[in-house]
Scaffold this active site. Structure first.
Site, mmCIF file in Angstrom:
data_model
loop_
_atom_site.group_PDB
_atom_site.id
_atom_site.type_symbol
_atom_site.label_atom_id
_atom_site.label_comp_id
_atom_site.label_asym_id
_atom_site.label_seq_id
_atom_site.Cartn_x
_atom_site.Cartn_y
_atom_site.Cartn_z
ATOM 1 N N SER A 94 3.045 -3.825 11.256
ATOM 2 C CA SER A 94 3.628 -4.747 12.222
ATOM 3 C C SER A 94 3.129 -4.402 13.626
ATOM 4 C CB SER A 94 5.156 -4.684 12.109
ATOM 5 O OG SER A 94 5.774 -5.708 12.866
ATOM 6 N N ASP A 217 -7.315 -16.166 11.089
ATOM 7 C CA ASP A 217 -7.202 -17.313 11.992
ATOM 8 C C ASP A 217 -8.531 -17.725 12.601
ATOM 9 O OD1 ASP A 217 -5.730 -15.368 14.759
ATOM 10 O OD2 ASP A 217 -7.722 -15.370 13.870
ATOM 11 N N HIS A 246 8.530 -9.907 5.752
ATOM 12 C CA HIS A 246 7.877 -9.019 6.723
ATOM 13 C C HIS A 246 8.316 -7.564 6.578
ATOM 14 C CE1 HIS A 246 5.793 -7.896 10.379
ATOM 15 N NE2 HIS A 246 6.894 -7.296 10.794
#
Length: 265
Positions: A94, A217, A246
């Protein structure tokens, strides 16, 4: 014959304990102990591995601005690297994955072999996040840039450092002291040509970059900080898993077996 058998057995036993050390950097609102499930997967698969769980900026302290985190974590893990002549692997979960990338860009003497980015906001964050909602100001997410893109919040809150509002890129480039810098964007007010080249050179010291999470992306095509270069040399590896919340990435065995273990040799 017995001597040969002994030497062969000794050799095989020694190899099993020659895995590179692994450093794990936890995410936002996490405690270092939250990464123990991932550490357990590693020790089960690779017995004898030296694992370092970074015990800095835990829980609410994880909101500490990221440049401060980069500096402190670098000082903590440098001795681990110096004691590993064959290099180390590093896993960032994360927010910890983004912090780790900044460490690799700014640390010109690191010896990281594989950098594993586990569900990390490498291109920033924008929009609602349920586990962060109780901790962020009670303002609509479309308007939170008003706070985040100020010198005050940039120097007070880690999330502001990687808030990437696509509707206010001009303010991001003017006020954001972290994300546009590690992304080496020319439009950033804090852009520095000399630093950009050094950051990219430092980042390309790694042998493998493993991206785990959502689909790519496409931003890396500009190669602002080295992703395209890694891709061209076959060092960029991407994995996508559906159905993983997550907070469950580091404790999901399937993710470890398929996307992490192969790069910890």
């Amino acid at each position: 014959m017995a001597k040969l058998h002994f030497l062969l057995l000794f050799s095989l036993t020694s190899v099993s304990f020659c895995y590179k050390p692994v450093i794990i950097v936890h995410g936002i609102l996490d405690h270092a102990s939250d990464m123990e499930d991932l550490a357990s997967f590693i020790t089960q698969a690779h017995p004898g591995t030296n694992i370092t769980l970074v015990k800095l900026f835990q829980e609410l302290e994880s909101f500490t601005p990221l440049w401060r985190q980069v500096s402190a974590i670098t000082a903590t893990i440098r001795p681990v690297m110096q004691n590993a002549k064959d290099g180390v692997h590093i896993i960032g979960f994360s927010q910890g994955g983004l912090t780790t990338r900044a460490i690799l860009e700014t640390m010109d003497d690191h010896n990281v072999d594989s950098f594993i980015s586990l569900s990390s906001p490498q291109m920033g964050q924008y929009g609602d996040t349920s586990f962060l909602r109780p901790f962020l100001p009670s303002i609509a997410y479309k308007d939170i840039y008003i706070l985040f893109y100020t010198a005050y919040f940039q120097n007070k809150l880690s999330v502001a450092n990687y808030w990437n509002d696509p509707f206010h890129e001009d303010l991001n480039n003017e006020y954001n002291i972290f994300l546009p810098v590690v992304n080496s964007l020319n439009s950033s007010k804090f852009f520095n040509v000399t630093a950009k080249e050094q950051y990219k050179k430092n980042f390309l010291r790694i042998n493998n970059l493993v991206l785990i999470g959502g689909p790519d992306d496409g931003v890396y095509l500009e190669d602002t900080f080295g992703l395209h270069s890694l891709d061209e040399r076959g060092s960029l590896h991407r994995y996508t898993f559906s159905g993983v919340h997550h907070t469950h990435w580091h404790g999901t065995k399937k993710v470890f077996v398929e996307a992490i273990e192969p790069w910890l040799t």
